[in-house]
Design a protein around this motif. Structure first.
Motif, PDB file in Angstrom:
ATOM      1  N   GLY A 114       0.910  -1.189   0.054  1.00 23.52           N
ATOM      2  CA  GLY A 114       0.318  -0.316  -0.245  1.00 23.52           C
ATOM      3  C   GLY A 114       0.907   1.465   0.179  1.00 23.52           C
ATOM      4  O   GLY A 114      -0.053   2.396   0.271  1.00 23.52           O
ATOM      5  N   GLU A 115       2.104   1.221  -0.483  1.00 23.19           N
ATOM      6  CA  GLU A 115       2.683   2.450  -0.396  1.00 23.19           C
ATOM      7  C   GLU A 115       3.771   3.034  -2.168  1.00 23.19           C
ATOM      8  O   GLU A 115       4.113   3.776  -2.218  1.00 23.19           O
ATOM      9  N   GLY A 116       2.297   2.503  -2.874  1.00 20.71           N
ATOM     10  CA  GLY A 116       2.890   2.997  -4.288  1.00 20.71           C
ATOM     11  C   GLY A 116       3.543   1.776  -4.882  1.00 20.71           C
ATOM     12  O   GLY A 116       4.229   0.732  -4.332  1.00 20.71           O
ATOM     13  N   HIS A 117       3.694   2.051  -6.117  1.00 19.88           N
ATOM     14  CA  HIS A 117       4.450   1.193  -7.441  1.00 19.88           C
ATOM     15  C   HIS A 117       5.361   1.451  -6.833  1.00 19.88           C
ATOM     16  O   HIS A 117       5.923   2.246  -7.923  1.00 19.88           O
ATOM     17  N   LEU A 118       6.340   0.810  -7.176  1.00 18.20           N
ATOM     18  CA  LEU A 118       8.235   0.597  -7.252  1.00 18.20           C
ATOM     19  C   LEU A 118       8.479   0.381  -8.380  1.00 18.20           C
ATOM     20  O   LEU A 118       9.923   0.890  -9.525  1.00 18.20           O
ATOM     21  N   GLY A 119       7.716  -0.076  -9.563  1.00 24.41           N
ATOM     22  CA  GLY A 119       7.310  -0.573 -10.709  1.00 24.41           C
ATOM     23  C   GLY A 119       6.495   0.121 -11.575  1.00 24.41           C
ATOM     24  O   GLY A 119       6.693  -0.163 -13.207  1.00 24.41           O
ATOM     25  N   SER A 120       6.088   1.892 -10.958  1.00 27.92           N
ATOM     26  CA  SER A 120       5.281   2.420 -11.945  1.00 27.92           C
ATOM     27  C   SER A 120       6.330   3.139 -12.955  1.00 27.92           C
ATOM     28  O   SER A 120       7.267   3.456 -12.670  1.00 27.92           O
ATOM     29  N   THR A 121       5.416   3.253 -14.562  1.00 27.45           N
ATOM     30  CA  THR A 121       6.265   4.023 -14.941  1.00 27.45           C
ATOM     31  C   THR A 121       6.397   5.404 -15.643  1.00 27.45           C
ATOM     32  O   THR A 121       6.762   5.888 -16.157  1.00 27.45           O
ATOM     33  N   ASP A 122       5.365   5.545 -14.470  1.00 29.94           N
ATOM     34  CA  ASP A 122       5.461   7.080 -14.514  1.00 29.94           C
ATOM     35  C   ASP A 122       6.858   8.000 -13.107  1.00 29.94           C
ATOM     36  O   ASP A 122       6.089   7.223 -12.490  1.00 29.94           O
ATOM     37  N   ASP A 123       7.529   7.830 -13.996  1.00 32.50           N
ATOM     38  CA  ASP A 123       8.183   8.760 -12.960  1.00 32.50           C
ATOM     39  C   ASP A 123       8.086   9.565 -11.919  1.00 32.50           C
ATOM     40  O   ASP A 123       9.010   9.594 -10.601  1.00 32.50           O
ATOM     41  N   SER A 124       7.151  10.014 -11.759  1.00 32.92           N
ATOM     42  CA  SER A 124       6.953  10.882 -10.612  1.00 32.92           C
ATOM     43  C   SER A 124       6.109  10.213  -8.995  1.00 32.92           C
ATOM     44  O   SER A 124       5.846  10.194  -8.274  1.00 32.92           O
ATOM     45  N   LYS A 125       5.318   9.096  -9.697  1.00 33.41           N
ATOM     46  CA  LYS A 125       4.259   7.774  -8.974  1.00 33.41           C
ATOM     47  C   LYS A 125       5.833   7.065  -8.559  1.00 33.41           C
ATOM     48  O   LYS A 125       6.135   6.619  -7.580  1.00 33.41           O
ATOM     49  N   LYS A 127       8.952   7.617  -7.746  1.00 33.17           N
ATOM     50  CA  LYS A 127       9.569   8.453  -6.879  1.00 33.17           C
ATOM     51  C   LYS A 127       9.052   8.486  -5.958  1.00 33.17           C
ATOM     52  O   LYS A 127       9.609   8.658  -4.438  1.00 33.17           O
ATOM     53  N   GLN A 128       7.527   8.693  -6.010  1.00 33.53           N
ATOM     54  CA  GLN A 128       6.880   9.020  -4.393  1.00 33.53           C
ATOM     55  C   GLN A 128       6.295   8.080  -3.746  1.00 33.53           C
ATOM     56  O   GLN A 128       6.731   7.628  -2.578  1.00 33.53           O
ATOM     57  N   ALA A 129       6.841   6.872  -4.594  1.00 35.74           N
ATOM     58  CA  ALA A 129       6.573   5.282  -3.890  1.00 35.74           C
ATOM     59  C   ALA A 129       7.555   4.667  -3.069  1.00 35.74           C
ATOM     60  O   ALA A 129       8.186   4.569  -2.068  1.00 35.74           O
ATOM     61  N   VAL A 130       8.490   4.689  -4.118  1.00 35.42           N
ATOM     62  CA  VAL A 130       9.962   5.094  -3.229  1.00 35.42           C
ATOM     63  C   VAL A 130      10.612   5.824  -1.940  1.00 35.42           C
ATOM     64  O   VAL A 130      10.749   5.274  -0.685  1.00 35.42           O
ATOM     65  N   GLU A 131      10.036   7.266  -1.865  1.00 37.78           N
ATOM     66  CA  GLU A 131       9.784   8.018  -0.657  1.00 37.78           C
ATOM     67  C   GLU A 131       9.046   7.262   0.493  1.00 37.78           C
ATOM     68  O   GLU A 131       9.205   7.665   1.512  1.00 37.78           O
ATOM     69  N   ASN A 132       7.979   6.656  -0.070  1.00 39.92           N
ATOM     70  CA  ASN A 132       6.934   6.274   0.847  1.00 39.92           C
ATOM     71  C   ASN A 132       7.939   5.560   2.018  1.00 39.92           C
ATOM     72  O   ASN A 132       7.210   4.571   2.686  1.00 39.92           O
ATOM     73  N   HIS A 133       7.827   4.487   1.357  1.00 40.60           N
ATOM     74  CA  HIS A 133       9.371   3.682   1.595  1.00 40.60           C
ATOM     75  C   HIS A 133       9.376   3.532   2.922  1.00 40.60           C
ATOM     76  O   HIS A 133      10.283   2.307   4.174  1.00 40.60           O
ATOM     77  N   TYR A 134      10.722   4.649   2.556  1.00 43.09           N
ATOM     78  CA  TYR A 134      11.360   5.430   3.597  1.00 43.09           C
ATOM     79  C   TYR A 134      10.784   4.759   5.337  1.00 43.09           C
ATOM     80  O   TYR A 134      11.936   4.155   6.036  1.00 43.09           O
ATOM     81  N   LYS A 135      10.512   5.741   5.563  1.00 41.87           N
ATOM     82  CA  LYS A 135      10.416   5.495   6.886  1.00 41.87           C
ATOM     83  C   LYS A 135       9.725   4.156   7.205  1.00 41.87           C
ATOM     84  O   LYS A 135       9.304   3.282   8.575  1.00 41.87           O
ATOM     85  N   TRP A 136       9.372   2.581   5.765  1.00 39.19           N
ATOM     86  CA  TRP A 136       9.751   1.672   6.947  1.00 39.19           C
ATOM     87  C   TRP A 136      10.254   0.845   6.924  1.00 39.19           C
ATOM     88  O   TRP A 136      11.086   0.073   7.718  1.00 39.19           O
ATOM     89  N   VAL A 137      11.754   1.002   6.300  1.00 31.34           N
ATOM     90  CA  VAL A 137      12.968   0.685   6.281  1.00 31.34           C
ATOM     91  C   VAL A 137      13.901   1.663   7.298  1.00 31.34           C
ATOM     92  O   VAL A 137      14.651   0.358   7.986  1.00 31.34           O
ATOM     93  N   GLU A 138      13.686   2.736   7.803  1.00 30.26           N
ATOM     94  CA  GLU A 138      13.819   3.211   9.687  1.00 30.26           C
ATOM     95  C   GLU A 138      12.914   2.308  10.347  1.00 30.26           C
ATOM     96  O   GLU A 138      13.592   1.782  11.281  1.00 30.26           O
ATOM     97  N   ALA A 139      11.671   1.794  10.526  1.00 36.54           N
ATOM     98  CA  ALA A 139      11.221   1.196  11.238  1.00 36.54           C
ATOM     99  C   ALA A 139      11.293  -0.253  11.475  1.00 36.54           C
ATOM    100  O   ALA A 139      11.600  -0.402  12.707  1.00 36.54           O
TER     101      ALA A 139
END
Length: 311
Positions: A114-125, A127-139
């Motif tokens: 539920g944090e976005g598609h890391l394989g999205s062909t839309d560059d901005s989406k 990038k946002q998905a990648v950043e959405n996962h940062y907090k889970w890396v830290e957790a």
């Protein structure tokens, strides 16, 4: 006491100790052969209890204790859906960590959805998905996990999504390496359930912190009306994904009268895992409906132990 009496007692005690030692070894013997311990360790995927958790019959904070007390399993794989608003809540995460430690339970990974598609062909989406996962890396780092499990989903041709996934996974893995956390991809539907496609993506990412989480039963590429209409060979797929594996998921649904999973040959599958040189955790992930979740978890654990000791 006479000499004969003392001699008799000494021999009796020696015999008793010997028999006691044999008795303690007897569970390790089968048909006259020693049974070795499994080559892997067992963890419990939280999704095995998703009905219980969604129905509020179990709180996420009690998951680790239940895992140890009810199933005798000492390692857990969390699912972010059950504490999705707590990724940055250090007080809550601290309580999760404390309860796991108090019960002698190791936190292995967090499955992230539920944090976005890391394989999205839309560059901005993407990038946002990648950043959405940062907090889970830290957790994951805070909880003491070694990995987060992510999805390599996207819309487009197989080649387009593969290229996008290489970029998305690579970016996230670069971020995660500073936390000593792995980013691992499960075969989880769509292109990712094609073992050749996913292994190709991971090969192109080519980072030690990016790997796979082969799931024995998730090789359905597409469905119609709830039924799988395009399924990849699960054994071939597992062979292709195991060289990159940093975790393994033992998916089960139904069992026969001998306790064997009717959809997956566990002997064949665990031989594949062993041949790859894997010795880490294999997660119990029961998704059936004919048994209760608790019963299915125990059936899966027993099957893993039985087959693991025979190999």
């Amino acid at each position: 006491m006479t000499l004969k009496r003392r001699t008799f007692l000494k021999k009796s005690m020696t015999y008793g100790v010997g028999m006691g030692a044999l008795g303690s070894l007897s569970p390790l013997l089968s048909n006259g052969k020693a049974m070795a311990a499994p080559f892997f360790k067992i963890s419990l995927a939280q999704w095995s209890l998703h009905k219980t958790l969604f129905n509020k019959k179990l709180d996420n904070l009690d998951f680790a204790a239940k895992t140890k007390k009810d199933f005798g399993i000492s390692a857990v794989e969390y699912v972010n859906q059950f504490f999705k608003d707590k990724a940055k809540d250090k007080s809550y995460l601290g309580e999760m960590k404390k309860r796991a430690a108090d019960n002698g339970v190791e936190s292995v990974l967090i499955m992230v959805d539920g944090e976005g598609h890391l394989g999205s062909t839309d560059d901005s989406k993407r990038k946002q998905a990648v950043e959405n996962h940062y907090k889970w890396v830290e957790a994951a780092k805070f909880l003491g996990c070694h990995s987060i499990r992510v999805n390599a989903a996207g819309q487009g041709s197989a080649e387009e999504v593969a290229n996008a996934a290489v970029d998305g996974l690579g970016s996230l893995a670069e971020f995660a390496k500073d936390f000593n956390i792995n980013v691992i991809v499960e075969n989880h539907g769509g292109y990712s359930s094609n073992g050749a496609w996913l292994s190709g993506v991971i090969s192109k990412v080519n980072l030690p912190t990016c790997g796979t989480l082969p799931d024995f039963g998730n090789f359905c590429i597409s469905r119609k009306a709830g039924k799988c209409v395009d399924e990849y060979d699960r054994y071939k797929g597992t062979v292709e994904l195991m060289p990159f594996a940093k975790g393994v998921s033992a998916k089960t649904h139904d069992f026969d009268e001998n306790g064997n999973e009717i959809h997956t040959d566990f002997t064949k599958m665990l031989n594949i895992v062993k041949k790859a040189g894997y010795t880490g955790y294999i997660g119990v992930e029961y998704e059936g409906s004919k048994m209760s979740e608790d019963e299915g978890i125990m059936a899966t654990k027993k099957l893993l132990e039985k087959v693991g000791k025979s190999l």
